[in-house]
Scaffold this motif. Sequence first.
Motif, mmCIF file in Angstrom:
data_model
loop_
_atom_site.group_PDB
_atom_site.id
_atom_site.type_symbol
_atom_site.label_atom_id
_atom_site.label_comp_id
_atom_site.label_asym_id
_atom_site.label_seq_id
_atom_site.Cartn_x
_atom_site.Cartn_y
_atom_site.Cartn_z
ATOM 1 N N LEU A 164 26.807 67.982 31.023
ATOM 2 C CA LEU A 164 26.750 67.653 29.609
ATOM 3 C C LEU A 164 28.028 68.125 28.945
ATOM 4 C CD1 LEU A 164 23.094 68.767 28.811
ATOM 5 C CD2 LEU A 164 23.919 66.437 29.185
ATOM 6 N N LEU A 165 28.514 67.360 27.979
ATOM 7 C CA LEU A 165 29.740 67.742 27.298
ATOM 8 C C LEU A 165 29.569 69.079 26.594
ATOM 9 C CD1 LEU A 165 32.600 67.019 26.437
ATOM 10 C CD2 LEU A 165 31.626 65.740 24.511
ATOM 11 N N GLY A 166 28.431 69.316 26.005
ATOM 12 C CA GLY A 166 28.161 70.565 25.295
ATOM 13 C C GLY A 166 26.850 70.459 24.558
ATOM 14 N N SER A 167 26.489 71.497 23.814
ATOM 15 C CA SER A 167 25.207 71.493 23.115
ATOM 16 C C SER A 167 25.145 70.393 22.056
ATOM 17 C CB SER A 167 24.952 72.860 22.471
ATOM 18 O OG SER A 167 26.005 73.223 21.601
ATOM 19 N N GLY A 168 26.298 69.972 21.528
ATOM 20 C CA GLY A 168 26.319 68.878 20.569
ATOM 21 C C GLY A 168 26.379 67.516 21.209
ATOM 22 N N GLY A 169 26.418 67.485 22.541
ATOM 23 C CA GLY A 169 26.540 66.231 23.266
ATOM 24 C C GLY A 169 25.223 65.645 23.719
ATOM 25 N N VAL A 170 24.127 66.071 23.107
ATOM 26 C CA VAL A 170 22.796 65.524 23.405
ATOM 27 C C VAL A 170 22.110 65.221 22.080
ATOM 28 C CG1 VAL A 170 20.612 65.856 24.601
ATOM 29 C CG2 VAL A 170 22.653 67.029 25.429
ATOM 30 N N LEU A 171 21.688 63.986 21.880
ATOM 31 C CA LEU A 171 21.032 63.584 20.642
ATOM 32 C C LEU A 171 19.644 63.031 20.943
ATOM 33 C CD1 LEU A 171 23.956 61.624 18.924
ATOM 34 C CD2 LEU A 171 23.471 64.073 18.824
ATOM 35 N N PRO A 172 18.624 63.407 20.168
ATOM 36 C CA PRO A 172 17.304 62.787 20.330
ATOM 37 C C PRO A 172 17.394 61.288 20.060
ATOM 38 C CG PRO A 172 17.212 64.738 18.901
ATOM 39 C CD PRO A 172 18.658 64.393 19.080
ATOM 40 N N TYR A 173 16.587 60.506 20.798
ATOM 41 C CA TYR A 173 16.666 59.052 20.602
ATOM 42 C C TYR A 173 15.327 58.382 20.909
ATOM 43 C CZ TYR A 173 18.802 54.390 20.523
ATOM 44 O OH TYR A 173 19.124 53.090 20.222
ATOM 45 N N ASP A 174 14.244 58.962 20.493
ATOM 46 C CA ASP A 174 12.946 58.316 20.669
ATOM 47 C C ASP A 174 12.846 57.082 19.770
ATOM 48 O OD1 ASP A 174 12.258 60.275 22.453
ATOM 49 O OD2 ASP A 174 10.729 61.215 21.185
ATOM 50 N N ALA A 175 12.137 56.068 20.255
ATOM 51 C CA ALA A 175 11.889 54.840 19.497
ATOM 52 C C ALA A 175 13.175 54.184 19.023
ATOM 53 C CB ALA A 175 10.975 55.123 18.298
ATOM 54 N N GLY A 176 14.259 54.366 19.791
ATOM 55 C CA GLY A 176 15.516 53.700 19.470
ATOM 56 C C GLY A 176 16.168 54.166 18.197
ATOM 57 N N THR A 177 15.908 55.430 17.790
ATOM 58 C CA THR A 177 16.441 55.948 16.536
ATOM 59 C C THR A 177 17.125 57.286 16.769
ATOM 60 O OG1 THR A 177 14.647 54.869 15.318
ATOM 61 C CG2 THR A 177 15.866 56.592 14.164
ATOM 62 N N VAL A 178 18.391 57.384 16.419
ATOM 63 C CA VAL A 178 19.140 58.630 16.588
ATOM 64 C C VAL A 178 18.548 59.721 15.691
ATOM 65 C CG1 VAL A 178 21.379 59.765 16.293
ATOM 66 C CG2 VAL A 178 21.274 57.428 17.194
ATOM 67 N N GLY A 179 18.312 60.893 16.266
ATOM 68 C CA GLY A 179 17.735 62.012 15.530
ATOM 69 C C GLY A 179 16.237 62.094 15.618
ATOM 70 N N ASN A 180 15.613 61.072 16.179
ATOM 71 C CA ASN A 180 14.152 61.018 16.280
ATOM 72 C C ASN A 180 13.728 61.516 17.658
ATOM 73 O OD1 ASN A 180 11.741 60.103 14.799
ATOM 74 N ND2 ASN A 180 11.458 58.762 16.562
ATOM 75 N N GLY A 181 12.925 62.591 17.710
ATOM 76 C CA GLY A 181 12.459 63.079 19.008
ATOM 77 C C GLY A 181 12.609 64.577 19.145
#
Length: 240
Positions: A164-181
């Motif tokens: 992983l690039l870093g702790s900021g390199g992972v984003l939630p993406y449930d239901a096709g929405t960034v930040g959701n999950g």
Amino acid sequence: MQLTRGKMLGALATTAVAGSLAGAWIGLPGGEQARAAAGSGADEVVVAHADDALPSVTGTDWVTHADQVAVVRPTAEKEIPASAEEKEAGEGYIGRSATLSLERVLWSRAGASAAPESVTLDVAGWTFKGEERHKFAVHDAPRLEQGHTYIVALAHEDDGSWSLLGSGGVLPYDAGTVGNGESEGVVHTVAKADKANRPLSVAARAGAQSDKSLEEQAQGRSAEALVSLLNSAKPEPGAR
């Protein structure tokens, strides 16, 4: 970024933990302590700050240091036992590895190695004291749990492995929405942005060069909006 045992213990032992909820204090090796920052009882999550080897928050960070950006789903995980010393002390850290299946590659650095079908990485595990254990998480970062979907920035290491690039390199993406999950071991729900699947405006794409986090700019939108931000961001000259 591989979240190795050393990094996890270092984060636990040296960092003040975010959070203000009442909860038990978790004893750590060497007498240091971290506070449970979310949930209560067995559901508490111990959250600590950790230093990344590379910056991973902005669009510029991603296009400068990442080789592949992909939508992934954790499909398997394995517990990594505590050390003999920690078991004897009755407290410490239990590691975890997760296998991520790449569902869709969103962005690739020019000349980068081809993205793998899956990667297995060391990720956040658990702290324990006696028979009690709590989830461990890095501040403002997902734990990468099964049942959820994420967008990750991956770096190809000199030894051929992926991280992983870093702790900021992972984003939630449930239901096709960034930040959701899932993030920090807690499931978050964000409102879907109006016209979430439409291309971003020129002004919004210009923000890719700002110091705003990529997640903040893309929150509530689709992966396509995030890709437009990456395509608008410029890598730092000579950083690689």
